[in-house]
Design a protein around this motif. Structure first.
Motif, PDB file in Angstrom:
ATOM      1  N   THR A 203       0.846  -1.187   0.000  1.00 38.64           N
ATOM      2  CA  THR A 203       0.000   0.000   0.000  1.00 38.64           C
ATOM      3  C   THR A 203       0.885   1.243   0.000  1.00 38.64           C
ATOM      4  O   THR A 203       2.096   1.182   0.236  1.00 38.64           O
ATOM      5  CB  THR A 203      -0.898   0.040   1.241  1.00 38.64           C
ATOM      6  N   SER A 204       0.260   2.380  -0.250  1.00 45.26           N
ATOM      7  CA  SER A 204       0.991   3.650  -0.260  1.00 45.26           C
ATOM      8  C   SER A 204       1.667   3.903   1.089  1.00 45.26           C
ATOM      9  O   SER A 204       2.825   4.334   1.152  1.00 45.26           O
ATOM     10  CB  SER A 204       0.034   4.791  -0.598  1.00 45.26           C
ATOM     11  N   MET A 205       0.944   3.631   2.164  1.00 39.88           N
ATOM     12  CA  MET A 205       1.505   3.854   3.497  1.00 39.88           C
ATOM     13  C   MET A 205       2.663   2.906   3.778  1.00 39.88           C
ATOM     14  O   MET A 205       3.669   3.303   4.384  1.00 39.88           O
ATOM     15  CB  MET A 205       0.408   3.689   4.560  1.00 39.88           C
ATOM     16  N   GLU A 206       2.544   1.667   3.338  1.00 38.24           N
ATOM     17  CA  GLU A 206       3.625   0.705   3.543  1.00 38.24           C
ATOM     18  C   GLU A 206       4.875   1.105   2.760  1.00 38.24           C
ATOM     19  O   GLU A 206       6.000   1.012   3.265  1.00 38.24           O
ATOM     20  CB  GLU A 206       3.160  -0.692   3.136  1.00 38.24           C
ATOM     21  N   LYS A 207       4.676   1.571   1.535  1.00 35.25           N
ATOM     22  CA  LYS A 207       5.819   2.038   0.744  1.00 35.25           C
ATOM     23  C   LYS A 207       6.506   3.220   1.415  1.00 35.25           C
ATOM     24  O   LYS A 207       7.733   3.307   1.443  1.00 35.25           O
ATOM     25  CB  LYS A 207       5.358   2.424  -0.665  1.00 35.25           C
ATOM     26  N   LEU A 208       5.699   4.123   1.939  1.00 39.70           N
ATOM     27  CA  LEU A 208       6.264   5.301   2.605  1.00 39.70           C
ATOM     28  C   LEU A 208       7.066   4.898   3.840  1.00 39.70           C
ATOM     29  O   LEU A 208       8.139   5.450   4.101  1.00 39.70           O
ATOM     30  CB  LEU A 208       5.148   6.275   2.986  1.00 39.70           C
ATOM     31  N   ARG A 209       6.559   3.931   4.608  1.00 43.33           N
ATOM     32  CA  ARG A 209       7.285   3.463   5.799  1.00 43.33           C
ATOM     33  C   ARG A 209       8.645   2.886   5.416  1.00 43.33           C
ATOM     34  O   ARG A 209       9.658   3.175   6.055  1.00 43.33           O
ATOM     35  CB  ARG A 209       6.464   2.411   6.543  1.00 43.33           C
ATOM     36  N   ILE A 210       8.670   2.089   4.355  1.00 42.13           N
ATOM     37  CA  ILE A 210       9.932   1.487   3.918  1.00 42.13           C
ATOM     38  C   ILE A 210      10.873   2.556   3.391  1.00 42.13           C
ATOM     39  O   ILE A 210      12.062   2.581   3.730  1.00 42.13           O
ATOM     40  CB  ILE A 210       9.670   0.402   2.855  1.00 42.13           C
ATOM     41  N   ALA A 211      10.350   3.465   2.561  1.00 38.90           N
ATOM     42  CA  ALA A 211      11.186   4.528   2.003  1.00 38.90           C
ATOM     43  C   ALA A 211      11.778   5.398   3.103  1.00 38.90           C
ATOM     44  O   ALA A 211      12.965   5.768   3.056  1.00 38.90           O
ATOM     45  CB  ALA A 211      10.369   5.386   1.033  1.00 38.90           C
ATOM     46  N   SER A 212      10.986   5.725   4.103  1.00 39.90           N
ATOM     47  CA  SER A 212      11.463   6.570   5.203  1.00 39.90           C
ATOM     48  C   SER A 212      12.573   5.877   5.985  1.00 39.90           C
ATOM     49  O   SER A 212      13.567   6.500   6.367  1.00 39.90           O
ATOM     50  CB  SER A 212      10.303   6.924   6.147  1.00 39.90           C
ATOM     51  N   LYS A 213      12.400   4.572   6.211  1.00 37.09           N
ATOM     52  CA  LYS A 213      13.426   3.818   6.940  1.00 37.09           C
ATOM     53  C   LYS A 213      14.712   3.726   6.126  1.00 37.09           C
ATOM     54  O   LYS A 213      15.824   3.892   6.659  1.00 37.09           O
ATOM     55  CB  LYS A 213      12.906   2.414   7.269  1.00 37.09           C
TER      56      LYS A 213
ATOM     57  N   ILE B  64      24.931   0.577   9.128  1.00 33.61           N
ATOM     58  CA  ILE B  64      24.820  -0.883   9.106  1.00 33.61           C
ATOM     59  C   ILE B  64      24.073  -1.432  10.322  1.00 33.61           C
ATOM     60  O   ILE B  64      23.361  -2.440  10.215  1.00 33.61           O
ATOM     61  CB  ILE B  64      26.231  -1.509   8.996  1.00 33.61           C
ATOM     62  N   HIS B  65      24.192  -0.781  11.451  1.00 32.72           N
ATOM     63  CA  HIS B  65      23.551  -1.326  12.659  1.00 32.72           C
ATOM     64  C   HIS B  65      22.020  -1.301  12.580  1.00 32.72           C
ATOM     65  O   HIS B  65      21.345  -1.903  13.425  1.00 32.72           O
ATOM     66  CB  HIS B  65      24.021  -0.545  13.897  1.00 32.72           C
ATOM     67  N   GLU B  66      21.451  -0.649  11.567  1.00 34.52           N
ATOM     68  CA  GLU B  66      19.997  -0.613  11.422  1.00 34.52           C
ATOM     69  C   GLU B  66      19.485  -1.617  10.384  1.00 34.52           C
ATOM     70  O   GLU B  66      18.299  -1.656  10.072  1.00 34.52           O
ATOM     71  CB  GLU B  66      19.551   0.802  11.039  1.00 34.52           C
ATOM     72  N   ILE B  67      20.398  -2.438   9.862  1.00 28.16           N
ATOM     73  CA  ILE B  67      20.026  -3.361   8.789  1.00 28.16           C
ATOM     74  C   ILE B  67      18.959  -4.366   9.224  1.00 28.16           C
ATOM     75  O   ILE B  67      18.015  -4.649   8.483  1.00 28.16           O
ATOM     76  CB  ILE B  67      21.286  -4.087   8.262  1.00 28.16           C
ATOM     77  N   TYR B  68      19.073  -4.913  10.421  1.00 30.44           N
ATOM     78  CA  TYR B  68      18.115  -5.930  10.859  1.00 30.44           C
ATOM     79  C   TYR B  68      16.720  -5.338  10.992  1.00 30.44           C
ATOM     80  O   TYR B  68      15.722  -5.991  10.657  1.00 30.44           O
ATOM     81  CB  TYR B  68      18.571  -6.534  12.183  1.00 30.44           C
ATOM     82  N   ASP B  69      16.639  -4.084  11.431  1.00 27.53           N
ATOM     83  CA  ASP B  69      15.335  -3.432  11.590  1.00 27.53           C
ATOM     84  C   ASP B  69      14.618  -3.301  10.252  1.00 27.53           C
ATOM     85  O   ASP B  69      13.433  -3.594  10.138  1.00 27.53           O
ATOM     86  CB  ASP B  69      15.501  -2.044  12.225  1.00 27.53           C
ATOM     87  N   VAL B  70      15.339  -2.848   9.218  1.00 25.54           N
ATOM     88  CA  VAL B  70      14.680  -2.678   7.918  1.00 25.54           C
ATOM     89  C   VAL B  70      14.358  -4.033   7.294  1.00 25.54           C
ATOM     90  O   VAL B  70      13.346  -4.200   6.614  1.00 25.54           O
ATOM     91  CB  VAL B  70      15.542  -1.810   6.959  1.00 25.54           C
TER      92      VAL B  70
END
Length: 489
Positions: A22-32, A250-256
């Motif tokens: 969804t648009s919101m899901e894409k935005l969440r991923i893009a922001s991260k 790199i330390h944020e890789i697992y979160d994304v």
């Protein structure tokens, strides 16, 4: 040398069969991704649909630091839709192999070059930055590939990209191809697919050959066997290529990785490098002992580097050092005799083919230590109504701290409804249900069902199981069993 990273999870990754964001899901991923330091984010393909364009517009309106791109064919209508979405750049994709030019497009090579140049001109006339991607470049005549690139550069293209569209490169041929293209004197990026499991290796070889930008997807998702894995490639550059680096945190890789897995529904195999659940898990006694003494003995990097934590797995291959470490994580201190007793009991259970969960471990330890825990939550009854035209609905009767509680919930299936009926109660609010696994351990429709769940409360994560002939009973009992342990201080 700094390597730039273009992530195409939202375009090429979304082309994974069964994935639709969804648009919101894409935005969440893009922001991260933007927070992590991505240089470029391909937000989608504007020509696809009105909904896709709305998603891209939502991302471009956020003022992210990353450059935002849309995929585009070398057609005016595609580029116009990109302009409508207010993207910074276009990923202009032009086929360059004989197979694609003659069989797919039904045109000559001269016509292909003319079409490419015309599209670049149109983009530049409208103020767009252009990365020209040569589709099926790995099966193209290298001299013709150079000609396409040099023509595009003469018309003002900003970067060019070599696409291994069907994943046929090897590390050797990847290096040779990119090394051969050095003389075009332009920024070159690499876009690999994983049909033979070589996407990351080929991308690293391309960097050595002269590529200064890589295309990736989170968790390596994408069509067929997927794309170059973002996490594997970025960490490999950091750890294995000392002359190169990226801007990625790199330390944020697992979160994304977890975010993308959850939103796409494409879950990660346990043994996947970097982000798989077993990537930093150890059961072997020899390995556990070595890790405790010096983590470098059996780990090429610390789990903390990529936002992970090390785990010692309980099973028949474990030794007392790893077991003692796991017991301490559960807040249990034992002497050598007690430790050996617990170890023997676990091995006896594992030898019967049983998966030993954290609740099993704690129950065995409690028995050895003669500790009696009074469960705060007891299941009295669970009733579920479900059918083809009925919204699955469940009611549960629980005894919580001596008080009888009745509650109900709905869900997409009977198990989901039963868990939702429990989860809405206040005592369960801090519990995260992070994994659910079901096995039929006997044959037939009357099979015994073995349910293993993984739960989290704060920093504590544990697994629990229940084996019943009814999947709903097994699921609810496993969940409550795990919650009772997590509630014990």
């Amino acid at each position: 040398m700094k390597i730039k990273v273009l992530d195409t999870t939202l375009r090429d990754g979304e082309q994974t069969p069964g994935v639709s964001l969804t648009s919101m899901e894409k935005l969440r991923i893009a922001s991260k991704l933007d927070e992590m330091g991505l240089d470029y984010i391909e937000a989608g393909s504007a020509i696809t649909s009105e909904g896709e364009r709305n998603s891209i517009k939502e991302i471009t309106s956020q003022g992210l630091n990353a450059e935002i791109l849309s995929f585009s064919r070398p057609l005016t209508k595609d580029i116009d839709y990109c302009l409508e979405c207010d993207v910074d750049e276009v990923n202009l994709v032009v086929p360059t192999s004989d197979l694609h030019i003659f069989d797919k497009l039904k045109m000559t090579k001269d016509e292909l070059i003319e079409m490419s140049n015309s599209a670049v001109d149109y983009c530049k006339d409208h103020g767009l930055t252009v990365e020209l991607s040569a589709e099926d470049a790995s099966r193209s005549d290298v001299n013709f590939l150079k000609s396409v690139f040099l023509n595009a550069l003469d018309h003002g293209v900003d970067r060019v990209c070599v696409c291994d569209t069907v994943g046929i490169l090897t590390p050797d041929t990847s290096f040779e191809l990119f090394n051969n293209l050095r003389d075009i004197n332009a920024p070159i990026s690499v876009h690999c697919h994983n049909d033979f499991g070589l996407a990351v290796a080929n991308t690293l070889s391309a960097i050595k050959g002269g590529a200064c930008e890589i295309h990736t997807t989170v968790n390596g998702i994408g069509e067929r066997a997927g794309n170059t894995s973002f996490e594997e490639c970025v960490v490999s550059i950091d750890r294995l290529l000392p002359d190169f680096s990226t801007n990625i945190k790199i330390h944020e890789i697992y979160d994304v990785s977890k975010l993308v897995a959850r939103l796409t529904g494409v879950y990660i195999q346990p043994n996947k490098a970097i982000v798989g659940e077993n990537a930093f898990a150890h059961e072997s006694g020899i390995h556990s002992d070595g890790i405790i003494k010096n983590s470098a003995t059996y780990e090429p990097m610390t789990p903390e580097l990529v936002g992970r934590r090390r785990k010692f797995i309980i099973g028949k291959h474990m030794g007392t050092h790893g077991l003692d470490s796991r017991l301490k994580e559960l807040g249990l201190n034992v002497d050598k005799v007690q430790l050996q007793q617990i170890c023997d009991n676990i091995k006896e259970l594992a030898d019967k083919g049983k998966t030993v969960t954290d609740v099993d471990l704690q129950a065995i330890a409690d028995n050895v230590l003669e500790i009696n825990h009074e469960d705060r939550i007891k299941l009295e009854d669970v009733t579920v109504v479900s059918g083809k035209k009925i919204l699955p609905t469940a009611s549960v009767k629980l005894i919580i701290d001596g008080e009888e509680i009745l509650n109900a919930g709905v869900g997409i299936g009977p198990v989901d409804a039963a868990i939702n009926a429990i989860n809405s109660l206040e005592i369960f609010q801090d519990i995260d249900f992070i994994e659910y696994h079901v096995d039929a351990i006997t044959g037939g429709t009357d099979a015994l069902i073995d349910v293993i769940v993984k739960l989290q409360k704060g920093d504590r994560i544990l697994s629990a199981r229940s084996t019943e002939p009814d999947i709903i009973d097994a699921s609810v009992k496993a969940y409550i069993s795990g919650v009772n342990r997590l509630l014990q201080e």
